[in-house]
Design an enzyme around this catalytic site. Structure first.
Site, PDB file in Angstrom:
ATOM      1  N   GLU A  60       0.814  -1.226   0.000  1.00  0.00           N
ATOM      2  CA  GLU A  60       0.000   0.000   0.000  1.00  0.00           C
ATOM      3  C   GLU A  60       0.841   1.267   0.000  1.00  0.00           C
ATOM      4  OE1 GLU A  60      -0.677  -2.578   2.016  1.00  0.00           O
ATOM      5  OE2 GLU A  60      -2.711  -3.218   1.521  1.00  0.00           O
ATOM      6  N   HIS A 129      -9.704  -4.580  10.912  1.00  0.00           N
ATOM      7  CA  HIS A 129     -10.340  -4.400   9.599  1.00  0.00           C
ATOM      8  C   HIS A 129     -11.616  -3.559   9.660  1.00  0.00           C
ATOM      9  CE1 HIS A 129      -7.454  -7.239   8.192  1.00  0.00           C
ATOM     10  NE2 HIS A 129      -8.033  -7.433   7.040  1.00  0.00           N
TER      11      HIS A 129
END
Lengths: 325, 339
Positions: A60, A129
């Site tokens: 990322e 998450h």
């Protein structure tokens, strides 16, 4: 008017903008061959080919930076985070490079990039998450932060985000992807920085965004049954905030409740409540109340997780509190 | 220490005109740094962090010197040398150090954040390793558009320990991006020596071999070796063959920044480096070739001094940014302070 799911609306926005402007491309994990982890980019590889729909390794920080570099020299990347929880790995790029570049260079470089992806408490995903990072990003001068709550706004705001010359953090909510709604045909662009009154009312202003819009509207209906007429303002853009619309509504109702999925301390609601209070203290007949997530990490257990969320009952209770009933 | 390499190329890599330009640029960078440091220490005209480039001049000058005007250059926070090598004026650099509105970043960036869009100079970046991905993105854009422009990206030896560097090297190689990565190995990441921070001392083994990228470990202070190696890398990039990694071994004369007295290294090590000062070495090479004599070198050095003094006068006479500038150049769209 056609009815689309939230994910179809996002797909349409990207597809239309890529057809319109060949500088726009989509990059991220599983966006191409897999058709998107949440199928938001379904069919786009087939339509635009691998030079514009680009699968990345799980890096990322690296691909966020590659997007920023490409934007500095004139491309208009859409960088997808599979979830914004993973943007924490790339936050150096978003904050230090995307947000600061124009300022640090004395206005010589712009970073027209969209960081987009899912977020929020989506059901048993637990602490890593389920992040809601809008307050983190909204604090940074140089970023625009957008969180749509309906398919129509998702499409119109994503088109505006892609056309923006500045870095936009565009946060979708995972549980909204399958939500359906009417989306205007043809050129449908929703301006950044404008709130939308989703329900008119005169007794209390409910300020919300993204997934919490649904619970807030349901609470407003329940309150109506009890004779309380709530106005629901969907702020849609978190930064810059459409303070004028909020103040107009507060000027009418004199009471406000902020509903958010964010954590309470130093959260988005704290910042919004402060700005309303500074600007319109005399208009308020009660302190602004906030309905936020509970101050705990997000648990796996379904019942515990549900207890974190701003529910209809919690919104109704907060409204009664500011109404003194 | 620096890898032993033949200092003089058997055959010159460049013509006389180019070589003299490079010699002057190295002198200009050296003088710029010396005078800026004086301004920092006497009178406090320069603030913040300030990282000197003295001793490393050939790396920036000879590599940027073989690129095209439409290529891109990006570097870390020790950025004055690269900016000047790319053609930024000493005026714009000095005014930035003094925080003036005439500075290369309008006084908003300072020493670590020099920018010059017109020259394709994309900064001055101060988070170690953070700009490595930006360079790949710039190269990505070049490839996306079907152009043959390359991006050269400099970093220090400390940067190679950042994770994002390795994420980016992998993607740059995977996508064959036209980018040249130059690690300026001056042996110290601030006060931590390479031996104390890197599991392997040959940096090509860490940054080139794992990604299938050609790696060159060279004496970066050898002007024409640096130039030749970069030219080969640029040709490779333009031909669509992807990135190249260059470990340019060099040495910084000063501490990491002004506040660093450099107590972690031996005086003998510094003295040895200064004995082989790359500017003097190149002066001698050019004299041997008959391209310049001592008198012309002295004249060149005087000209450089005058240029730097003039840049200081310009910077001092320039205006401070107005207070309204605080809210300017944050976004392209009209900026609305959230206050």
């Amino acid at each position: 008017m056609p009815v689309l799911t939230f994910r179809e609306a996002l797909n349409q926005a990207m597809t239309e903008e890529m057809e319109r402007d060949d500088r726009v491309f989509l990059m991220g994990e599983e966006v191409a061959q897999y058709d998107g982890a949440y199928k938001v980019s379904q069919g786009m590889l087939k339509k635009f080919g691998p030079s514009r729909i680009i699968d990345t390794p799980i890096s990322e920080g690296g691909f966020a930076g590659i997007g920023i570099g490409a934007a500095m020299v004139g491309l208009r990347p859409i960088v997808e985070f599979m979830t914004f929880s993973f943007s924490l790995v790339a936050i150096d790029q978003i904050v230090n490079n995307a947000a600061n570049m124009r300022y640090m260079s004395g206005g010589q470089f712009a970073v027209p990039i969209v960081f987009r992806g899912s977020s929020g408490m989506a059901g048993c995903l637990a602490a890593t998450h389920s992040h809601r990072l809008e307050a983190w990003y909204a604090q940074i001068p140089g970023l625009t932060v957008v969180l749509p709550g309906t398919p129509a706004d998702a499409k119109g705001l994503l088109k505006s985000a892609i056309r923006s010359d500045d870095p936009v953090v565009f946060i979708e909510h995972e549980v909204l992807y399958h939500e359906k709604g009417e989306v205007p045909e043809g050129e449908h662009v929703v301006p950044i920085g404008k709130a939308d009154i989703k329900r008119e009312g005169s007794d209390v202003t409910l300020i919300t965004y993204s997934r919490s819009l649904k619970a807030t509207l349901a609470a407003a209906e329940k309150l109506a049954e009890e004779g309380i007429d709530a106005e629901v303002v969907d702020i849609r853009t978190i930064r810059p905030l459409d303070l004028d619309t909020l103040l107009t509504s507060i000027g009418k109702t004199h009471r406000g409740v902020i509903v958010e999925e964010d954590w309470p301390y130093c959260g988005l609601g704290a910042g919004i409540a402060d700005r309303i209070t500074q600007a319109a203290f005399d208009e308020l007949d009660a302190p602004i109340r906030r309905v936020a997530a509970k101050d705990a990490p997000i648990p796996y257990n379904r019942t515990l997780e549900a207890s974190m969320l701003p529910s209809v009952d919690r919104v109704v209770a907060a409204v009664k509190d500011v109404m003194y009933v | 220490m620096i890898t032993e390499q033949v200092q003089t190329e058997a055959k010159p890599v460049v013509n006389k005109t180019q070589a003299l330009v490079w010699l002057r640029q190295m002198m200009l960078i050296r003088r710029f740094e010396e005078r800026a440091e004086m301004l920092y220490q006497k009178g406090g005209k320069i603030g913040g962090f300030f990282h000197q480039y003295s001793g490393q001049e050939p790396v920036a000058v000879a590599s940027i010197g073989v690129l095209r005007e439409d290529d891109y250059v990006i570097t870390a926070y020790r950025d004055h040398g690269h900016a000047l090598a790319r053609g930024m004026t000493a005026r714009a650099g000095m005014a930035e150090l003094l925080g003036k509105v005439t500075g290369c970043s309008k006084g908003k960036g300072g020493s670590m954040h020099f920018f010059d869009a017109e020259k394709g100079f994309l900064g001055g970046h101060a988070i170690v390793g953070s700009h490595i991905a930006l360079a790949a993105g710039v190269a990505f854009a070049s490839k996306y558009r079907g152009e043959d422009r390359v991006c050269i990206c400099y970093m220090g030896d400390g940067a190679i320990n950042q994770g994002s560097v390795h994420e980016t090297l992998n993607m740059a190689a995977l996508w064959k991006l036209p980018v040249i990565y130059v690690v300026e190995n001056n042996l110290y990441a601030m006060g931590t020596s390479l031996a104390r921070s890197s599991s392997v001392l040959d940096l090509t083994v860490r940054c080139a071999v794992p990604y299938g990228i050609p790696g060159h470990q060279i004496n970066g202070n050898d002007v024409e070796l640096m130039a030749r190696t970069t030219r080969e890398a640029a040709n490779r990039a333009r031909a669509g063959e992807g990135p190249t990694f260059i470990e340019a071994q060099t040495y910084r004369y000063k501490g990491h920044s002004i506040s660093d007295p450099g107590k972690y290294r031996q005086k003998e090590e510094l003295d040895e480096a200064i004995r082989h000062d790359p500017i003097l070495v190149y002066e001698n090479i050019l004299k041997e070739r008959g391209w310049i004599d001592q008198e012309a070198i002295d004249r060149m050095r005087e000209g450089v001094k005058e240029e730097i003094e003039e840049s200081i006068e310009f910077a001092e006479a320039s205006e401070q940014p107005p207070l309204e500038a605080l809210y300017e150049d944050i976004t392209v769209a009209p900026f609305i302070p959230q206050e």
